[in-house]
Scaffold this motif. Sequence first.
Motif, PDB file in Angstrom:
ATOM      1  N   THR A 284       0.296  14.039  -7.348  1.00 14.79           N
ATOM      2  CA  THR A 284       0.554  13.070  -8.409  1.00 14.79           C
ATOM      3  C   THR A 284      -0.745  12.469  -8.914  1.00 14.79           C
ATOM      4  O   THR A 284      -1.726  12.403  -8.173  1.00 14.79           O
ATOM      5  CB  THR A 284       1.476  11.932  -7.912  1.00 14.79           C
ATOM      6  N   ARG A 285      -0.722  12.093 -10.163  1.00 14.75           N
ATOM      7  CA  ARG A 285      -1.854  11.379 -10.757  1.00 14.75           C
ATOM      8  C   ARG A 285      -1.519   9.911 -10.982  1.00 14.75           C
ATOM      9  O   ARG A 285      -2.303   9.170 -11.562  1.00 14.75           O
ATOM     10  CB  ARG A 285      -2.262  12.030 -12.083  1.00 14.75           C
ATOM     11  N   GLU A 286      -0.345   9.512 -10.504  1.00 14.67           N
ATOM     12  CA  GLU A 286       0.085   8.121 -10.599  1.00 14.67           C
ATOM     13  C   GLU A 286       0.709   7.703  -9.284  1.00 14.67           C
ATOM     14  O   GLU A 286       1.540   8.413  -8.725  1.00 14.67           O
ATOM     15  CB  GLU A 286       1.098   7.934 -11.741  1.00 14.67           C
ATOM     16  N   LEU A 287       0.303   6.530  -8.794  1.00 18.50           N
ATOM     17  CA  LEU A 287       0.800   6.032  -7.514  1.00 18.50           C
ATOM     18  C   LEU A 287       1.078   4.537  -7.662  1.00 18.50           C
ATOM     19  O   LEU A 287       0.235   3.794  -8.175  1.00 18.50           O
ATOM     20  CB  LEU A 287      -0.242   6.267  -6.415  1.00 18.50           C
ATOM     21  N   TYR A 288       2.239   4.110  -7.226  1.00 16.13           N
ATOM     22  CA  TYR A 288       2.600   2.696  -7.287  1.00 16.13           C
ATOM     23  C   TYR A 288       2.623   2.158  -5.861  1.00 16.13           C
ATOM     24  O   TYR A 288       3.382   2.644  -5.016  1.00 16.13           O
ATOM     25  CB  TYR A 288       3.961   2.535  -7.948  1.00 16.13           C
ATOM     26  N   VAL A 289       1.773   1.182  -5.596  1.00 13.82           N
ATOM     27  CA  VAL A 289       1.626   0.647  -4.242  1.00 13.82           C
ATOM     28  C   VAL A 289       2.129  -0.787  -4.231  1.00 13.82           C
ATOM     29  O   VAL A 289       1.613  -1.648  -4.948  1.00 13.82           O
ATOM     30  CB  VAL A 289       0.152   0.698  -3.781  1.00 13.82           C
ATOM     31  N   LYS A 290       3.130  -1.053  -3.387  1.00 16.11           N
ATOM     32  CA  LYS A 290       3.745  -2.383  -3.331  1.00 16.11           C
ATOM     33  C   LYS A 290       4.215  -2.649  -1.912  1.00 16.11           C
ATOM     34  O   LYS A 290       4.912  -1.825  -1.314  1.00 16.11           O
ATOM     35  CB  LYS A 290       4.928  -2.452  -4.300  1.00 16.11           C
ATOM     36  N   THR A 291       3.812  -3.806  -1.373  1.00 15.74           N
ATOM     37  CA  THR A 291       4.262  -4.162  -0.035  1.00 15.74           C
ATOM     38  C   THR A 291       5.723  -4.591  -0.088  1.00 15.74           C
ATOM     39  O   THR A 291       6.126  -5.347  -0.970  1.00 15.74           O
ATOM     40  CB  THR A 291       3.429  -5.319   0.550  1.00 15.74           C
ATOM     41  N   SER A 292       6.497  -4.096   0.866  1.00 15.85           N
ATOM     42  CA  SER A 292       7.906  -4.501   0.938  1.00 15.85           C
ATOM     43  C   SER A 292       8.034  -5.874   1.571  1.00 15.85           C
ATOM     44  O   SER A 292       8.965  -6.628   1.280  1.00 15.85           O
ATOM     45  CB  SER A 292       8.709  -3.479   1.744  1.00 15.85           C
ATOM     46  N   SER A 293       7.072  -6.218   2.418  1.00  9.98           N
ATOM     47  CA  SER A 293       7.090  -7.516   3.101  1.00  9.98           C
ATOM     48  C   SER A 293       5.667  -7.882   3.476  1.00  9.98           C
ATOM     49  O   SER A 293       4.986  -7.121   4.171  1.00  9.98           O
ATOM     50  CB  SER A 293       7.971  -7.435   4.355  1.00  9.98           C
ATOM     51  N   TYR A 294       5.222  -9.069   3.016  1.00 12.64           N
ATOM     52  CA  TYR A 294       3.869  -9.483   3.365  1.00 12.64           C
ATOM     53  C   TYR A 294       3.723  -9.712   4.858  1.00 12.64           C
ATOM     54  O   TYR A 294       2.708  -9.359   5.455  1.00 12.64           O
ATOM     55  CB  TYR A 294       3.465 -10.762   2.626  1.00 12.64           C
ATOM     56  N   SER A 295       4.743 -10.279   5.494  1.00 10.47           N
ATOM     57  CA  SER A 295       4.645 -10.578   6.922  1.00 10.47           C
ATOM     58  C   SER A 295       4.462  -9.304   7.746  1.00 10.47           C
ATOM     59  O   SER A 295       3.673  -9.289   8.693  1.00 10.47           O
ATOM     60  CB  SER A 295       5.886 -11.345   7.392  1.00 10.47           C
ATOM     61  N   SER A 296       5.169  -8.228   7.383  1.00 10.29           N
ATOM     62  CA  SER A 296       5.015  -6.978   8.136  1.00 10.29           C
ATOM     63  C   SER A 296       3.632  -6.369   7.894  1.00 10.29           C
ATOM     64  O   SER A 296       3.008  -5.829   8.820  1.00 10.29           O
ATOM     65  CB  SER A 296       6.112  -5.979   7.751  1.00 10.29           C
ATOM     66  N   TRP A 297       3.113  -6.466   6.651  1.00  7.78           N
ATOM     67  CA  TRP A 297       1.771  -5.978   6.337  1.00  7.78           C
ATOM     68  C   TRP A 297       0.721  -6.803   7.086  1.00  7.78           C
ATOM     69  O   TRP A 297      -0.211  -6.268   7.677  1.00  7.78           O
ATOM     70  CB  TRP A 297       1.550  -6.019   4.828  1.00  7.78           C
ATOM     71  N   TYR A 298       0.917  -8.118   7.120  1.00  6.22           N
ATOM     72  CA  TYR A 298      -0.018  -8.997   7.815  1.00  6.22           C
ATOM     73  C   TYR A 298      -0.037  -8.678   9.315  1.00  6.22           C
ATOM     74  O   TYR A 298      -1.114  -8.572   9.926  1.00  6.22           O
ATOM     75  CB  TYR A 298       0.381 -10.453   7.592  1.00  6.22           C
ATOM     76  N   ARG A 299       1.146  -8.504   9.918  1.00 12.41           N
ATOM     77  CA  ARG A 299       1.211  -8.213  11.358  1.00 12.41           C
ATOM     78  C   ARG A 299       0.567  -6.862  11.676  1.00 12.41           C
ATOM     79  O   ARG A 299      -0.140  -6.715  12.681  1.00 12.41           O
ATOM     80  CB  ARG A 299       2.663  -8.247  11.838  1.00 12.41           C
ATOM     81  N   ALA A 300       0.794  -5.876  10.808  1.00 11.12           N
ATOM     82  CA  ALA A 300       0.200  -4.551  11.030  1.00 11.12           C
ATOM     83  C   ALA A 300      -1.320  -4.628  10.964  1.00 11.12           C
ATOM     84  O   ALA A 300      -2.027  -4.014  11.775  1.00 11.12           O
ATOM     85  CB  ALA A 300       0.734  -3.560  10.001  1.00 11.12           C
ATOM     86  N   PHE A 301      -1.829  -5.388   9.990  1.00 10.33           N
ATOM     87  CA  PHE A 301      -3.279  -5.547   9.876  1.00 10.33           C
ATOM     88  C   PHE A 301      -3.844  -6.248  11.102  1.00 10.33           C
ATOM     89  O   PHE A 301      -4.865  -5.831  11.662  1.00 10.33           O
ATOM     90  CB  PHE A 301      -3.624  -6.343   8.616  1.00 10.33           C
ATOM     91  N   LYS A 302      -3.202  -7.349  11.526  1.00 11.48           N
ATOM     92  CA  LYS A 302      -3.703  -8.106  12.671  1.00 11.48           C
ATOM     93  C   LYS A 302      -3.687  -7.262  13.947  1.00 11.48           C
ATOM     94  O   LYS A 302      -4.606  -7.369  14.772  1.00 11.48           O
ATOM     95  CB  LYS A 302      -2.877  -9.375  12.867  1.00 11.48           C
TER      96      LYS A 302
END
Length: 330
Positions: A220-238
């Motif tokens: 693909t030449r187009e990608l849409y990136v969107k977090t489904s949940s900030y808390s889950s993204w934050y926990r994964a990063f931490k």
Amino acid sequence: MIEMKPLDIQTNDLAEELVGRYCRDLSKGTLKKYQANYLRLDGRDWQYYSIEHQLKQNTAQVYRAAWCFHHAYAIKRILERLRTETDIEHRHTLNLFLLAKVTELEDGRSLCYSPAVRRKKKSKRKSLHGKPGNWRECILGALAEPYKVYGIVTALTGCRPSELGKGASVTIINQELIIEILGAKVSDITEGGQPFRRLTINQSLPLARELLAIMESQETRELYVKTSSYSSWYRAFKRAAKSLGWGDLSPYSYRHQLSADLKALGQNNAFLSKVLGHRSSRSRSNYGQFLQGRSKGGSGPITEVYAPLEVRIYDSQFLDETPSTGPSLG
């Protein structure tokens, strides 16, 4: 037809400019807040009220906006009367009212205010101290799917977590890697924030190559990136950061690092402010520091940026000079 004096014409032009600036289309919520705040002023100017109540700086700015809107709206009503009034004496009286209101608004909006006690901000930029130059790549290696792509886009653009929650569009146009972000903290009241920004990414960056590889794998030449949940993204990063012994890092550290990199490259205030989604050049002083920059040469991580609104430039021309202490109402 009644001839206007040169002073009347000059005043009229300035009045039209002020009305255009402060009486543009506003949401019902903004108008309601303006009305409530103006009633609290009870005839006082916004600066006097702010000093009397020791308001925080951002709160004072909201009262300033309400005060300016009220006076601009009064000017608008006088201009409407002048367009239909034919009696010479009445026009003369209206012009005197117009001059008084324009002068009052010009004087009032130029007032400055700083709280007697400044709040000390808790800044995540301190978390960058002592980290290796490739900490972003290290975090990426420790992140689990689907969080890797969140980390890549945030690191490349410095977008806020709330902006990634709105979604970022990644496209390849004319062999260029473009990421478009919908802005957060966009306010009619404070005249802050860019509604969106479009960044052209340096494809030689390791993280940019990782993103291109993801797009190639998906054909693909187009990608849409969107977090489904900030808390889950934050926990994964931490989790990833703590596994590397960097528990003080957070997703916001990406934003500080990108700002520091651009400062180290000597990018001008308007460029950096647009990259971060700001409308004031003062805001960038809160993000990253020159000495924390990992990029001291080359074309930099962002080769081009577009944001629709002009950046208000207040401070020094070069980003390696002492940054301002914060926003001002001057």
